[in-house]
Scaffold this motif. Structure first.
Motif, PDB file in Angstrom:
ATOM      1  N   VAL A  79       0.836  -1.198   0.000  1.00 28.18           N
ATOM      2  CA  VAL A  79       0.000   0.000   0.000  1.00 28.18           C
ATOM      3  C   VAL A  79       0.878   1.259   0.000  1.00 28.18           C
ATOM      4  N   LEU A  80       1.990   1.216   0.717  1.00 26.87           N
ATOM      5  CA  LEU A  80       2.904   2.364   0.721  1.00 26.87           C
ATOM      6  C   LEU A  80       3.605   2.545  -0.619  1.00 26.87           C
ATOM      7  N   GLN A  81       3.822   1.470  -1.367  1.00 21.92           N
ATOM      8  CA  GLN A  81       4.554   1.543  -2.628  1.00 21.92           C
ATOM      9  C   GLN A  81       3.675   1.905  -3.826  1.00 21.92           C
ATOM     10  N   VAL A  82       2.379   1.644  -3.751  1.00 21.12           N
ATOM     11  CA  VAL A  82       1.492   1.896  -4.893  1.00 21.12           C
ATOM     12  C   VAL A  82       1.488   3.368  -5.326  1.00 21.12           C
ATOM     13  N   PRO A  83       1.418   4.350  -4.424  1.00 20.58           N
ATOM     14  CA  PRO A  83       1.457   5.738  -4.888  1.00 20.58           C
ATOM     15  C   PRO A  83       2.747   6.084  -5.650  1.00 20.58           C
ATOM     16  N   PHE A  84       3.876   5.514  -5.244  1.00 26.03           N
ATOM     17  CA  PHE A  84       5.118   5.744  -5.971  1.00 26.03           C
ATOM     18  C   PHE A  84       5.035   5.167  -7.382  1.00 26.03           C
ATOM     19  N   SER A  85       4.416   4.007  -7.509  1.00 25.43           N
ATOM     20  CA  SER A  85       4.271   3.388  -8.827  1.00 25.43           C
ATOM     21  C   SER A  85       3.306   4.173  -9.704  1.00 25.43           C
ATOM     22  N   ILE A  86       2.236   4.682  -9.128  1.00 23.50           N
ATOM     23  CA  ILE A  86       1.284   5.496  -9.896  1.00 23.50           C
ATOM     24  C   ILE A  86       1.961   6.779 -10.370  1.00 23.50           C
ATOM     25  N   HIS A  87       2.720   7.413  -9.485  1.00 24.25           N
ATOM     26  CA  HIS A  87       3.433   8.637  -9.868  1.00 24.25           C
ATOM     27  C   HIS A  87       4.422   8.356 -10.989  1.00 24.25           C
TER      28      HIS A  87
END
Length: 179
Positions: A79-87
């Motif tokens: 869950v913490l890594q998903v925003p980095f991947s979306i960005h």
């Protein structure tokens, strides 16, 4: 005499949004997250009540508790890594584009993938061993459902290893562009 063609070091990425590399990274993270959610749900809902009134749950077996907690921690990490991947998919650049962060991301992905893989193996092994000695149909059913949690842990570990491979490529691209 032919010369080797120059290599494309951008992982098959094009200049448009949504490159294959970024989409694969995001897909692996989301796949891992879904696998962890299903494994957690199976652990929480799987139980067996025997004639004496005792109810077996994942909490009664160390391997299942280990699998549950690893799935929970893996879910939190994903869950913490998903925003980095979306960005990264939207902007074509990392949110934190430092060497130290990419190195941390690489090692964290490797550790999470390894621990999730050991949890999948522990749950598979414990279930297989206990099925030999299952003395009641209720317990047999409980153990059979536990295979589902193990399978989703295994799927989550494969997705984590794909993410780990992508963080390795991101770090090597950062190093290559630096020199």
């Amino acid at each position: 005499m032919s010369y080797p063609q120059p290599q494309d070091y951008n992982n098959g990425e094009s200049e448009e949004k949504g490159s294959r590399f970024a989409i694969t990274t995001l897909s692996a993270r989301i796949g891992a997250m879904i696998s962890f959610i299903v494994a957690i749900a199976v652990f929480q809902t799987n139980d067996a009540k025997i004639d004496t009134g005792y109810v077996y749950t994942y909490k009664d077996f160390r391997s299942y508790k280990y699998g549950f907690w690893v799935a929970l921690i893996g879910f939190g990490y994903t869950v913490l890594q998903v925003p980095f991947s979306i960005h990264y998919m939207m902007r074509k650049k990392h949110l934190i584009n430092s060497y130290a962060f990419l190195k941390f991301d690489l090692y964290a992905d490797k550790v999470v993938a390894l621990v999730v893989t050991t949890a999948a193996g522990a749950v598979f092994g414990a279930t297989m061993d206990m099925k030999k000695y299952a003395w009641r149909d209720e317990v047999e059913s409980f153990l059979s459902v536990s295979y589902i949690a193990a399978a989703f842990l295994l799927a989550g570990s494969i997705a984590c290893w794909i993410s780990s491979l992508h963080s390795s490529l991101a770090l090597s691209n950062k190093l290559r562009s630096h020199f």
